[in-house]
Design a protein around this motif. Sequence first.
Motif, short mmCIF file in Angstrom:
data_model
loop_
_atom_site.label_atom_id
_atom_site.label_comp_id
_atom_site.label_asym_id
_atom_site.label_seq_id
_atom_site.Cartn_x
_atom_site.Cartn_y
_atom_site.Cartn_z
N ILE A 165 52.02 -102.82 9.37
CA ILE A 165 51.62 -102.37 8.04
C ILE A 165 51.71 -103.53 7.06
O ILE A 165 52.73 -104.24 7.02
CB ILE A 165 52.53 -101.20 7.54
N ASP A 166 50.67 -103.72 6.27
CA ASP A 166 50.70 -104.73 5.20
C ASP A 166 49.59 -104.38 4.21
O ASP A 166 48.76 -103.51 4.47
CB ASP A 166 50.48 -106.15 5.78
N ILE A 167 49.61 -105.07 3.05
CA ILE A 167 48.54 -104.85 2.07
C ILE A 167 47.50 -105.96 2.17
O ILE A 167 46.50 -105.94 1.48
CB ILE A 167 49.10 -104.82 0.62
N ASP A 168 47.73 -106.93 3.05
CA ASP A 168 46.85 -108.10 3.14
C ASP A 168 46.08 -108.09 4.47
O ASP A 168 46.69 -108.07 5.54
CB ASP A 168 47.70 -109.37 3.02
N ALA A 169 44.76 -108.11 4.36
CA ALA A 169 43.91 -108.01 5.55
C ALA A 169 44.13 -109.20 6.50
O ALA A 169 44.11 -109.04 7.72
CB ALA A 169 42.44 -107.93 5.13
N GLY A 170 44.35 -110.39 5.92
CA GLY A 170 44.55 -111.58 6.75
C GLY A 170 45.82 -111.48 7.59
O GLY A 170 45.83 -111.84 8.77
N ARG A 171 46.88 -110.97 6.97
CA ARG A 171 48.14 -110.83 7.70
C ARG A 171 48.01 -109.77 8.79
O ARG A 171 48.56 -109.91 9.88
CB ARG A 171 49.27 -110.48 6.73
N LEU A 172 47.27 -108.70 8.49
CA LEU A 172 47.06 -107.65 9.50
C LEU A 172 46.25 -108.19 10.67
O LEU A 172 46.51 -107.86 11.83
CB LEU A 172 46.36 -106.45 8.86
N LYS A 173 45.28 -109.04 10.36
CA LYS A 173 44.47 -109.65 11.41
C LYS A 173 45.37 -110.46 12.35
O LYS A 173 45.25 -110.40 13.58
CB LYS A 173 43.40 -110.55 10.78
N ALA A 174 46.30 -111.21 11.74
CA ALA A 174 47.25 -112.00 12.55
C ALA A 174 48.12 -111.07 13.40
O ALA A 174 48.36 -111.34 14.59
CB ALA A 174 48.12 -112.86 11.64
N ALA A 175 48.55 -109.95 12.83
CA ALA A 175 49.38 -108.99 13.58
C ALA A 175 48.61 -108.48 14.80
O ALA A 175 49.18 -108.33 15.89
CB ALA A 175 49.80 -107.84 12.68
N GLY A 176 47.31 -108.22 14.61
CA GLY A 176 46.48 -107.77 15.72
C GLY A 176 46.39 -108.84 16.80
O GLY A 176 46.50 -108.56 18.00
N LYS A 177 46.26 -110.08 16.38
CA LYS A 177 46.19 -111.20 17.33
C LYS A 177 47.48 -111.32 18.13
O LYS A 177 47.47 -111.66 19.31
CB LYS A 177 45.92 -112.50 16.54
N PHE A 178 48.60 -111.01 17.48
CA PHE A 178 49.90 -111.12 18.16
C PHE A 178 50.27 -109.84 18.92
O PHE A 178 51.39 -109.71 19.40
CB PHE A 178 51.01 -111.48 17.16
N GLY A 179 49.35 -108.89 18.99
CA GLY A 179 49.56 -107.76 19.91
C GLY A 179 49.85 -106.41 19.30
O GLY A 179 50.08 -105.45 20.04
N ALA A 180 49.85 -106.30 17.95
CA ALA A 180 50.04 -104.97 17.34
C ALA A 180 48.89 -104.06 17.76
O ALA A 180 47.73 -104.49 17.76
CB ALA A 180 50.10 -105.08 15.82
N ASN A 216 46.43 -100.87 6.60
CA ASN A 216 46.42 -101.53 5.30
C ASN A 216 46.93 -100.52 4.26
O ASN A 216 46.21 -99.59 3.90
CB ASN A 216 45.03 -102.03 4.94
N SER A 217 48.17 -100.70 3.81
CA SER A 217 48.80 -99.70 2.94
C SER A 217 48.26 -99.75 1.51
O SER A 217 48.65 -98.92 0.69
CB SER A 217 50.32 -99.87 2.96
N SER A 218 47.36 -100.69 1.20
CA SER A 218 46.70 -100.64 -0.11
C SER A 218 45.47 -99.72 -0.03
O SER A 218 44.88 -99.37 -1.04
CB SER A 218 46.29 -102.04 -0.57
N GLU A 219 45.09 -99.35 1.20
CA GLU A 219 43.90 -98.51 1.38
C GLU A 219 44.23 -97.11 1.89
O GLU A 219 43.45 -96.18 1.71
CB GLU A 219 42.93 -99.18 2.37
N GLU A 220 45.33 -96.96 2.58
CA GLU A 220 45.69 -95.63 3.09
C GLU A 220 47.21 -95.48 3.11
O GLU A 220 47.95 -96.46 3.10
CB GLU A 220 45.12 -95.40 4.49
N ASP A 221 47.67 -94.23 3.12
CA ASP A 221 49.10 -93.93 3.11
C ASP A 221 49.67 -94.19 4.51
O ASP A 221 49.30 -93.49 5.46
CB ASP A 221 49.29 -92.46 2.70
N PRO A 222 50.55 -95.18 4.65
CA PRO A 222 51.03 -95.52 5.99
C PRO A 222 51.83 -94.39 6.64
O PRO A 222 51.79 -94.22 7.85
CB PRO A 222 51.91 -96.75 5.75
N VAL A 223 52.54 -93.59 5.82
CA VAL A 223 53.36 -92.51 6.40
C VAL A 223 52.45 -91.45 7.03
O VAL A 223 52.67 -91.01 8.16
CB VAL A 223 54.28 -91.89 5.33
#
Length: 338
Positions: free
Chosen positions: A191-206, A211-218
């Motif tokens: 979970i993050d508000i930054d698309a670039g950081r989320l992209k990196a998380a996906g690359k590392f296996g998430a 994106n918690s700025s676009e949808e409610d993570p809970v």
Amino acid sequence: MKGVVFKGNKKLEIKSFPDPTPSDDEVVVEIKASGMCGSDLHTYRSEIPSITIAGHEPCGVIVARGNSIPNHIAPLGARVMVHHYDGCRKCSNCLGGWTQLCDDGSTVFGRTDHGAHAHYMKVPLRTLVELPDSLSFIEGAAISCGTGTAYGAIKRISMQAGSKVAVFGQGPVGLSVTMLGVAMGVEIIAIDIDAGRLKAAGKFGATTLINSSEEDPVLRIKELTRGLGVDYAIECSGNPIASVAAVKSAKKWGTVCLVGIGKSATFDIYNDIIHKQLTLMGSWTFSISGQSDCAKFVAEKQLPIEELFTNKFTLEEAEKAYNLFDTKATGKMVLLPS
Ligand SMILES: [Zn+2]
Ligand SMILES: [Zn+2]
């Protein structure tokens, strides 16, 4: 030698210092990589000027040794990291390698004593942690705080393989949790508000990116878990909204670990903690042996820790580096003094 000193209000100075000489039980490390950590920004932004050299992610080689150090320990040229704290060396926390929790108060290198944003750093022998041969100095710097902190949190919650883990905040610590967690066999929801950081998380296996700025993570986490919630949530952003969301996203009997340092949060103790049998804990960095274990794990699993770094600077470029780091628009950054 030169060393970076924070002058308060986002100003810094590259000052001249005498080259350090070790006393009997100390060594001098020639700093090859000195990581920049999110917590350095607290000091950088503070109104209060520092008098010590900044930098608490030290990694380099031993270039001088104290007289009382036996020849076979910490030889010249050895590649080392530094556990960036010291304490009384007598209390139970110090004896357990948790010098940051010393009952008499701890020394924090890079804050209350000179740190690693310099050509050389003098430290007690007992703070040294061996850098495995296969790891670069830059990787050692990351393990000396950011990635080590991620490892410490994972160990603190005794995470079981096969679990679902929500990781709030995908800065350098959160991304390290993602990378380490995947290597340990858990499913990561990042979970993050930054698309670039989320992209990196996906690359590392998430497996799931929110994106918690676009949808409610809970809500999304509940959808992904048949309404139950995750086994573990680890909060790495320091944002109180994320801390609350982490608590709400954990299942009954779940565990939440708070790692990110920020403003205080207010929890619904009745619904979200007591009536869920929740375990809520904090995790602050790692012990000396934890740092060593983290380095061995990263080496054994050949994790691409160096890919956390988006920017590398010389010591002379420290001002430019911190100006950029302060925007929080980058990944992990490092100074390369020599
Ligand atoms: Zn740090
Ligand atoms: Zn102590």
